[in-house]
Each structure stands twice: as C-alpha cells, then as structure tokens.
Design a protein around this motif. Structure first.
Motif, PDB file in Angstrom:
ATOM      1  N   ASP A  80       0.834  -1.191   0.000  1.00 14.05           N
ATOM      2  CA  ASP A  80       0.000   0.000   0.000  1.00 14.05           C
ATOM      3  C   ASP A  80       0.878   1.253   0.000  1.00 14.05           C
ATOM      4  O   ASP A  80       1.169   1.831   1.042  1.00 14.05           O
ATOM      5  CB  ASP A  80      -0.916  -0.021   1.230  1.00 14.05           C
ATOM      6  N   LYS A  81       1.280   1.681  -1.192  1.00 17.28           N
ATOM      7  CA  LYS A  81       2.181   2.833  -1.324  1.00 17.28           C
ATOM      8  C   LYS A  81       1.361   4.077  -1.655  1.00 17.28           C
ATOM      9  O   LYS A  81       1.254   4.505  -2.805  1.00 17.28           O
ATOM     10  CB  LYS A  81       3.217   2.556  -2.405  1.00 17.28           C
ATOM     11  N   ARG A  82       0.783   4.657  -0.618  1.00  9.15           N
ATOM     12  CA  ARG A  82      -0.098   5.809  -0.837  1.00  9.15           C
ATOM     13  C   ARG A  82       0.627   7.142  -0.825  1.00  9.15           C
ATOM     14  O   ARG A  82       0.042   8.176  -1.148  1.00  9.15           O
ATOM     15  CB  ARG A  82      -1.204   5.815   0.215  1.00  9.15           C
ATOM     16  N   HIS A  83       1.889   7.160  -0.409  1.00 12.36           N
ATOM     17  CA  HIS A  83       2.654   8.409  -0.359  1.00 12.36           C
ATOM     18  C   HIS A  83       3.439   8.553  -1.669  1.00 12.36           C
ATOM     19  O   HIS A  83       4.520   7.989  -1.823  1.00 12.36           O
ATOM     20  CB  HIS A  83       3.591   8.422   0.854  1.00 12.36           C
TER      21      HIS A  83
ATOM     22  N   THR B   7       5.945  19.453   0.039  1.00  7.95           N
ATOM     23  CA  THR B   7       5.477  18.094   0.270  1.00  7.95           C
ATOM     24  C   THR B   7       5.642  17.624   1.697  1.00  7.95           C
ATOM     25  O   THR B   7       5.261  16.526   2.034  1.00  7.95           O
ATOM     26  CB  THR B   7       6.239  17.123  -0.651  1.00  7.95           C
ATOM     27  N   VAL B   8       6.229  18.457   2.553  1.00  7.20           N
ATOM     28  CA  VAL B   8       6.373  18.067   3.953  1.00  7.20           C
ATOM     29  C   VAL B   8       4.998  17.890   4.570  1.00  7.20           C
ATOM     30  O   VAL B   8       4.116  18.728   4.404  1.00  7.20           O
ATOM     31  CB  VAL B   8       7.172  19.118   4.738  1.00  7.20           C
ATOM     32  N   LYS B   9       4.778  16.801   5.288  1.00  6.79           N
ATOM     33  CA  LYS B   9       3.474  16.510   5.884  1.00  6.79           C
ATOM     34  C   LYS B   9       3.132  17.554   6.935  1.00  6.79           C
ATOM     35  O   LYS B   9       3.910  17.820   7.840  1.00  6.79           O
ATOM     36  CB  LYS B   9       3.488  15.118   6.517  1.00  6.79           C
ATOM     37  N   GLN B  10       1.982  18.159   6.795  1.00  8.62           N
ATOM     38  CA  GLN B  10       1.540  19.181   7.721  1.00  8.62           C
ATOM     39  C   GLN B  10       1.007  18.547   8.997  1.00  8.62           C
ATOM     40  O   GLN B  10       0.510  17.437   8.972  1.00  8.62           O
ATOM     41  CB  GLN B  10       0.452  20.035   7.075  1.00  8.62           C
TER      42      GLN B  10
ATOM     43  N   MET C 249       7.743   7.655  -8.287  1.00  3.32           N
ATOM     44  CA  MET C 249       8.066   6.910  -7.081  1.00  3.32           C
ATOM     45  C   MET C 249       6.942   7.046  -6.047  1.00  3.32           C
ATOM     46  O   MET C 249       6.308   8.086  -5.929  1.00  3.32           O
ATOM     47  CB  MET C 249       9.378   7.395  -6.479  1.00  3.32           C
ATOM     48  N   ALA C 250       6.719   5.954  -5.304  1.00  7.18           N
ATOM     49  CA  ALA C 250       5.714   5.938  -4.239  1.00  7.18           C
ATOM     50  C   ALA C 250       6.235   5.101  -3.080  1.00  7.18           C
ATOM     51  O   ALA C 250       7.022   4.159  -3.279  1.00  7.18           O
ATOM     52  CB  ALA C 250       4.400   5.384  -4.761  1.00  7.18           C
TER      53      ALA C 250
ATOM     54  N   ASN D 231       7.856   9.172   5.807  1.00  6.69           N
ATOM     55  CA  ASN D 231       9.264   9.497   6.054  1.00  6.69           C
ATOM     56  C   ASN D 231      10.154   9.085   4.889  1.00  6.69           C
ATOM     57  O   ASN D 231      11.129   9.775   4.563  1.00  6.69           O
ATOM     58  CB  ASN D 231       9.743   8.822   7.337  1.00  6.69           C
ATOM     59  N   ASN D 232       9.823   7.954   4.263  1.00  5.07           N
ATOM     60  CA  ASN D 232      10.599   7.512   3.104  1.00  5.07           C
ATOM     61  C   ASN D 232      10.414   8.464   1.929  1.00  5.07           C
ATOM     62  O   ASN D 232      11.346   8.729   1.160  1.00  5.07           O
ATOM     63  CB  ASN D 232      10.182   6.097   2.702  1.00  5.07           C
ATOM     64  N   LEU D 233       9.193   8.979   1.779  1.00  4.45           N
ATOM     65  CA  LEU D 233       8.941   9.950   0.714  1.00  4.45           C
ATOM     66  C   LEU D 233       9.721  11.237   0.964  1.00  4.45           C
ATOM     67  O   LEU D 233      10.301  11.812   0.036  1.00  4.45           O
ATOM     68  CB  LEU D 233       7.446  10.250   0.632  1.00  4.45           C
ATOM     69  N   LYS D 234       9.753  11.691   2.223  1.00  6.86           N
ATOM     70  CA  LYS D 234      10.503  12.907   2.549  1.00  6.86           C
ATOM     71  C   LYS D 234      11.986  12.735   2.219  1.00  6.86           C
ATOM     72  O   LYS D 234      12.628  13.646   1.686  1.00  6.86           O
ATOM     73  CB  LYS D 234      10.332  13.232   4.034  1.00  6.86           C
ATOM     74  N   TYR D 235      12.523  11.579   2.553  1.00  5.96           N
ATOM     75  CA  TYR D 235      13.939  11.323   2.272  1.00  5.96           C
ATOM     76  C   TYR D 235      14.186  11.325   0.766  1.00  5.96           C
ATOM     77  O   TYR D 235      15.176  11.895   0.285  1.00  5.96           O
ATOM     78  CB  TYR D 235      14.349   9.979   2.878  1.00  5.96           C
TER      79      TYR D 235
END
Length: 251
Positions: A210-213, A243-246, A220-221, A226-230
């Motif tokens: 389930d790659k929703r980010h 794109t930083v999560k609020q 890429m997903a 945290n993996n998306l931020k990196y």
C-alpha cells in the motif's frame, strides 16, 4: 457590549479578550477558564491508568490489544458494549428511510441536514479559525480541542514520572515512547513486533504494497511518509517545502 459602529463584541470577563462571534467567546471560555469540579476519569481495569470514558476504547485497543465494542453497520467504536446497542437502536434500526446518500463514500442518511453534517468530513473548507494562530478547522469541535493547546493548562499528568501535558493525546504518546517496553502486537508475515496496534498497521502496509505516499515530481511511491521525505530531499530538494506533511489539525 456594543461598539460605536453598532456591532456586538463578546468580551471575556476573566481576561478581557474580545470576539466578534459568540461561538468563539464560548470556545475560549470553556477551554481556557472553565475548571471542572470533578475529575471525570476512571481507572483502566488492567493498568489502572486514569481515563476519560470517551477515550477508553482507544486505550484498550492500542495499549492492551482488546477489540473495542464496534457498530457492525458503520464501524463506529465505543467505550462500552451497551453503547453499541443504544447506537444501533437510535441511529440504524429506527431510521428506515435512508434516502440521502453521500457521493464521496456512499453513506446514507435520513435527512439533508444529517448528510450535510457528514459531508464536512470530505470538504477542505475550514471556516473555524483560531484567533491565536493561523490554523483553521472544519468544525467548532476541532477548534475547541485545538484551543486547549494555547491555554497551556497541563491537566494530564503521567503517573510514571510526573510529566504533565496539555491533552491526553500527548500524554499517551509520551507513555508509549518512554514507559512501555512490551511489544505485544506481532506481525503475522514476519518476526517483527510493535508497541501499539497503530504501529503494527503501518508496518503491515509494507507487506500489502500500500504505497499511498506518492512523489509529485516522479513516479516513485512509498509506504511511509518518512521515506517519501527522504526521497524528495535527495532527488527534488527544491520542492521539499511543498510536500512536507503538515501537522494533523483534527484530533
């Protein structure tokens, strides 16, 4: 009071703050100044932690792994089984003509008013603004819960170390991080185990794919944010701020 322009101003008698609308004055007074005469909490039957009745089901599920009493029709969770029966009588069994359906999720309601109240969850409109910061909320309830943070009244105290917190959510996060060592929630697909059911569910997405980010700049997903931020910081540094999560506004 009435201003020279003929407009109403609601003034707090405790700190003289003023508001244009009565609902904001009420929310301010209840969250900042109102003191409860009784501590309306009850001890957990397992760990004896003091809990508000409305938060009992979350505590029992995430701390001890007990399934909360749940309505089979809508999935709503309750602190006690008798509340499920009462909910079903009042909301499901009694309401026969559910003619108004939500286009977003398919939920049905007996009136336009109930449907409109439900659709707030799907809307991005946030009309209830905090007078102390730039945050805004979908409902007055969310605003009231947020105003507690500005009051700085720390009523929730850790019984292990004495650290105090503004709300129960922060106390719970502290307890899990500092005082809970047992990992009773085990993954069925690998040897890993976790402290809470919520952490286990996040982990299980690795197995389900389930790659929703998703990255807004490429294909890429990722399973976890945290993996998306990196990924963005390494490959798209110019758009990190977009794109930083609020912080979550609704409790």
């Amino acid at each position: 009071m009435i201003t020279n322009e003929g407009k109403f101003k609601y003034t707090c008698t405790r700190c003289t703050k003023q508001y244009d609308e009565r609902k904001y004055w009420t929310a301010h007074y209840k969250t900042v100044h109102m003191q409860y005469k009784k501590k309306r909490t009850h001890p957990c039957v397992i760990c004896k932690e003091q809990l508000k009745p409305a938060l009992r089901w979350r505590h029992m599920e995430e701390r001890h792994g007990w399934q909360a009493p749940t309505c089979p029709d809508c999935g709503k969770k309750f602190a006690y089984p008798w509340q499920v029966s009462a909910h079903q009588r009042e909301v499901h069994n009694r309401l026969e003509n559910l003619t108004y359906m939500c286009d977003e999720c398919g939920a049905k309601f007996p009136s336009k008013e109930r449907l409109k109240s439900h659709q707030i969850k799907h809307s991005d409109v946030k009309n209830y603004k905090c007078h102390k910061c730039s945050k805004a909320f979908k409902t007055i309830t969310y605003l009231k819960q947020h105003l507690v943070r500005h009051s700085k009244v720390k009523r929730h105290i850790c019984d292990k170390c004495g650290t105090a917190f503004v709300n129960y959510k922060d106390l719970y996060a502290h307890t899990i991080a500092r005082h809970v060592t047992e990992k009773n929630f085990k993954c069925q697909m690998c040897p890993k185990a976790f402290k809470t059911q919520k952490l286990l569910k996040v982990h299980e997405k690795i197995h389900t794919g389930d790659k929703r980010h998703k990255c807004p700049m490429c294909d890429m997903a990722y399973v976890q944010s945290n993996n998306l931020k990196y990924h963005i910081s390494r490959n798209h540094p110019d758009v990190v701020i977009l794109t930083v999560k609020q912080p979550k506004l609704e409790p």
